[in-house]
Design an enzyme around this catalytic site. Structure first.
Site, PDB file in Angstrom:
ATOM      1  N   GLU A  11       9.434  -0.194 -38.200  1.00 24.38           N
ATOM      2  CA  GLU A  11      10.588   0.710 -38.315  1.00 24.38           C
ATOM      3  C   GLU A  11      10.151   2.156 -38.130  1.00 24.38           C
ATOM      4  O   GLU A  11       8.964   2.482 -38.304  1.00 24.38           O
ATOM      5  CB  GLU A  11      11.206   0.549 -39.717  1.00 24.38           C
ATOM      6  CG  GLU A  11      12.543  -0.155 -39.715  1.00 24.38           C
ATOM      7  CD  GLU A  11      13.672   0.691 -39.144  1.00 24.38           C
ATOM      8  OE1 GLU A  11      13.472   1.458 -38.186  1.00 24.38           O
ATOM      9  OE2 GLU A  11      14.788   0.557 -39.662  1.00 24.38           O
ATOM     10  N   ASP A  12      11.105   3.016 -37.814  1.00 23.67           N
ATOM     11  CA  ASP A  12      10.787   4.438 -37.692  1.00 23.67           C
ATOM     12  C   ASP A  12      10.757   5.121 -39.055  1.00 23.67           C
ATOM     13  O   ASP A  12       9.838   5.841 -39.382  1.00 23.67           O
ATOM     14  CB  ASP A  12      11.789   5.148 -36.758  1.00 23.67           C
ATOM     15  CG  ASP A  12      13.248   4.850 -37.107  1.00 23.67           C
ATOM     16  OD1 ASP A  12      13.518   4.028 -38.009  1.00 23.67           O
ATOM     17  OD2 ASP A  12      14.136   5.440 -36.461  1.00 23.67           O
TER      18      ASP A  12
ATOM     19  N   LYS B   6      11.086   8.099 -46.608  1.00 23.67           N
ATOM     20  CA  LYS B   6      11.805   9.108 -47.412  1.00 23.67           C
ATOM     21  C   LYS B   6      12.017   8.490 -48.786  1.00 23.67           C
ATOM     22  O   LYS B   6      13.118   8.055 -49.112  1.00 23.67           O
ATOM     23  CB  LYS B   6      13.185   9.362 -46.787  1.00 23.67           C
ATOM     24  CG  LYS B   6      13.295  10.540 -45.845  1.00 23.67           C
ATOM     25  CD  LYS B   6      14.770  10.814 -45.526  1.00 23.67           C
ATOM     26  CE  LYS B   6      14.946  11.380 -44.143  1.00 23.67           C
ATOM     27  NZ  LYS B   6      16.345  11.522 -43.728  1.00 23.67           N
TER      28      LYS B   6
ATOM     29  N   ARG C  89      14.855  11.572 -28.816  1.00 24.68           N
ATOM     30  CA  ARG C  89      13.925  10.466 -29.092  1.00 24.68           C
ATOM     31  C   ARG C  89      12.634  10.647 -28.302  1.00 24.68           C
ATOM     32  O   ARG C  89      11.590  10.146 -28.674  1.00 24.68           O
ATOM     33  CB  ARG C  89      14.552   9.135 -28.680  1.00 24.68           C
ATOM     34  CG  ARG C  89      15.756   8.724 -29.509  1.00 24.68           C
ATOM     35  CD  ARG C  89      16.106   7.270 -29.200  1.00 24.68           C
ATOM     36  NE  ARG C  89      17.457   6.922 -29.588  1.00 24.68           N
ATOM     37  CZ  ARG C  89      17.814   6.548 -30.810  1.00 24.68           C
ATOM     38  NH1 ARG C  89      16.925   6.516 -31.760  1.00 24.68           N
ATOM     39  NH2 ARG C  89      19.063   6.236 -31.082  1.00 24.68           N
TER      40      ARG C  89
ATOM     41  N   ASP D 105      14.959   5.231 -45.287  1.00 27.56           N
ATOM     42  CA  ASP D 105      15.704   6.306 -45.943  1.00 27.56           C
ATOM     43  C   ASP D 105      16.308   5.722 -47.235  1.00 27.56           C
ATOM     44  O   ASP D 105      15.627   5.600 -48.241  1.00 27.56           O
ATOM     45  CB  ASP D 105      16.753   6.794 -44.940  1.00 27.56           C
ATOM     46  CG  ASP D 105      17.581   7.962 -45.427  1.00 27.56           C
ATOM     47  OD1 ASP D 105      17.361   8.425 -46.549  1.00 27.56           O
ATOM     48  OD2 ASP D 105      18.467   8.411 -44.686  1.00 27.56           O
TER      49      ASP D 105
ATOM     50  N   PHE E 196      16.661  16.013 -42.271  1.00 31.83           N
ATOM     51  CA  PHE E 196      17.036  15.224 -41.110  1.00 31.83           C
ATOM     52  C   PHE E 196      15.991  15.437 -40.023  1.00 31.83           C
ATOM     53  O   PHE E 196      15.841  16.531 -39.488  1.00 31.83           O
ATOM     54  CB  PHE E 196      18.431  15.569 -40.609  1.00 31.83           C
ATOM     55  CG  PHE E 196      18.863  14.614 -39.549  1.00 31.83           C
ATOM     56  CD1 PHE E 196      19.184  13.312 -39.870  1.00 31.83           C
ATOM     57  CD2 PHE E 196      18.894  14.996 -38.214  1.00 31.83           C
ATOM     58  CE1 PHE E 196      19.532  12.394 -38.891  1.00 31.83           C
ATOM     59  CE2 PHE E 196      19.249  14.098 -37.228  1.00 31.83           C
ATOM     60  CZ  PHE E 196      19.569  12.798 -37.576  1.00 31.83           C
TER      61      PHE E 196
HETATM   62  P1  IMP Z   1      18.312   3.461 -44.213  1.00 31.79           P
HETATM   63  O1  IMP Z   1      19.039   2.186 -43.975  1.00 31.79           O
HETATM   64  O2  IMP Z   1      19.143   4.450 -44.990  1.00 31.79           O
HETATM   65  O3  IMP Z   1      16.958   3.270 -44.838  1.00 31.79           O
HETATM   66  O4  IMP Z   1      18.131   4.170 -42.839  1.00 31.79           O
HETATM   67  C1  IMP Z   1      17.374   3.625 -41.895  1.00 31.79           C
HETATM   68  C2  IMP Z   1      17.725   4.118 -40.499  1.00 31.79           C
HETATM   69  O5  IMP Z   1      18.470   5.338 -40.471  1.00 31.79           O
HETATM   70  C3  IMP Z   1      16.439   4.414 -39.815  1.00 31.79           C
HETATM   71  O6  IMP Z   1      15.940   3.262 -39.214  1.00 31.79           O
HETATM   72  C4  IMP Z   1      16.817   5.483 -38.835  1.00 31.79           C
HETATM   73  O7  IMP Z   1      17.217   4.881 -37.639  1.00 31.79           O
HETATM   74  C5  IMP Z   1      17.970   6.215 -39.483  1.00 31.79           C
HETATM   75  N1  IMP Z   1      17.488   7.474 -40.119  1.00 31.79           N
HETATM   76  C6  IMP Z   1      17.218   7.683 -41.420  1.00 31.79           C
HETATM   77  N2  IMP Z   1      16.793   8.939 -41.647  1.00 31.79           N
HETATM   78  C7  IMP Z   1      16.784   9.548 -40.424  1.00 31.79           C
HETATM   79  C8  IMP Z   1      16.427  10.884 -39.993  1.00 31.79           C
HETATM   80  O8  IMP Z   1      16.014  11.767 -40.755  1.00 31.79           O
HETATM   81  N3  IMP Z   1      16.557  11.117 -38.668  1.00 31.79           N
HETATM   82  C9  IMP Z   1      16.989  10.179 -37.777  1.00 31.79           C
HETATM   83  N4  IMP Z   1      17.333   8.938 -38.140  1.00 31.79           N
HETATM   84  C10 IMP Z   1      17.232   8.621 -39.458  1.00 31.79           C
HETATM   85 MG    MG Z   2      15.499   2.771 -37.389  1.00 30.02          MG
END
Ligand code: IMP
Ligand code: MG
Length: 211
Positions: free
Chosen positions: A131-132, A164, A198, A135, A185
């Protein structure tokens, strides 16, 4: 020649039909290009690549010569996954799935949308999710639950370039992560803002007021 003629015909037609749309689009693009000047760099290309090599060393030690299925979560993890697997030495297969939780903005929608989650039979396999960023953790939780419900893997590991931790709501942790980050962000190196950026080789952030 008919193909080309047909294409240009369509183009002319759509240009005349969507003048207003196009103008709005151009305005938006200008705004996005200007924003890039306000980008503050958080991790340089060199820092990212060095950390990736360290993560790959850990994984090479853990898996040895055991086969691994690396699952890249599109679109955000594409850069990271491609660079990471180049340093992995075990027999490896790459799979790609597409999930989304952001609707083009700068905060999660709170729902995970499984755009394409088709996977091969992962029973008895070592699965490495790439994963990238984690969050809230909703995406990670969704994916881990999905794998758990559908397969009896030999092992399941979750690797994220960024973590994060401060914004976590779901009860999940990455087995491997590159860098812990604040609640900003972030964009670049796979992470997007409205689909853009990207392609940057580094990771940066823009203050929310500047977006
Ligand atoms: P989560 O489900 O809230 O953990 O979010 C996961 C997904 O949200 C990641 O795989 C990202 O694609 C996107 N995401 C979360 N934070 C960021 C950010 O700071 N910049 C860009 N994409 C984000
Ligand atoms: Mg992602």
């Amino acid at each position: 020649w008919s193909y080309l003629g047909c294409r240009s015909g369509i183009k002319r037609k759509s240009e005349s039909c969507t003048k207003n749309n196009t103008r709005a689009k151009i305005k938006k693009e200008v705004r996005l290009v200007m924003d890039i000047n306000k980008l503050k760099i958080l991790f340089t290309e060199e820092q990212i690549q060095n950390r990736i090599k360290e993560l790959a060393d850990e994984m090479n030690n853990f898996y040895g010569n055991d086969e691994v299925y690396a699952i890249c979560v599109l679109k955000g993890a594409v850069m990271f996954a491609v660079d990471l697997v180049k340093h992995l030495n075990m027999p490896l297969k790459m799979e790609f799935i597409t999930l989304s939780s952001y609707n083009g903005g700068t905060s999660t929608s709170g729902k995970v949308n499984a755009v394409d989650i088709s996977l091969p039979d992962l029973n008895g396999k070592n699965v490495l999710i790439i994963e990238d960023i984690v969050d809230t953790g909703l995406t990670a939780k969704f994916l881990l639950d999905f794998l758990n419900c559908n397969f009896h893997t030999k092992s399941t590991k979750f690797c994220s370039l960024l973590d994060k931790k401060i914004t976590r709501t779901a009860d999940v942790d990455a087995d491997y992560y590159g860098f812990e980050v604040d609640d900003k962000f972030l964009i670049g190196y796979g992470l997007d803002y409205d689909g853009y950026y990207r392609n940057l080789r580094y990771i940066g952030y823009v203050d929310k007021d500047d977006l």
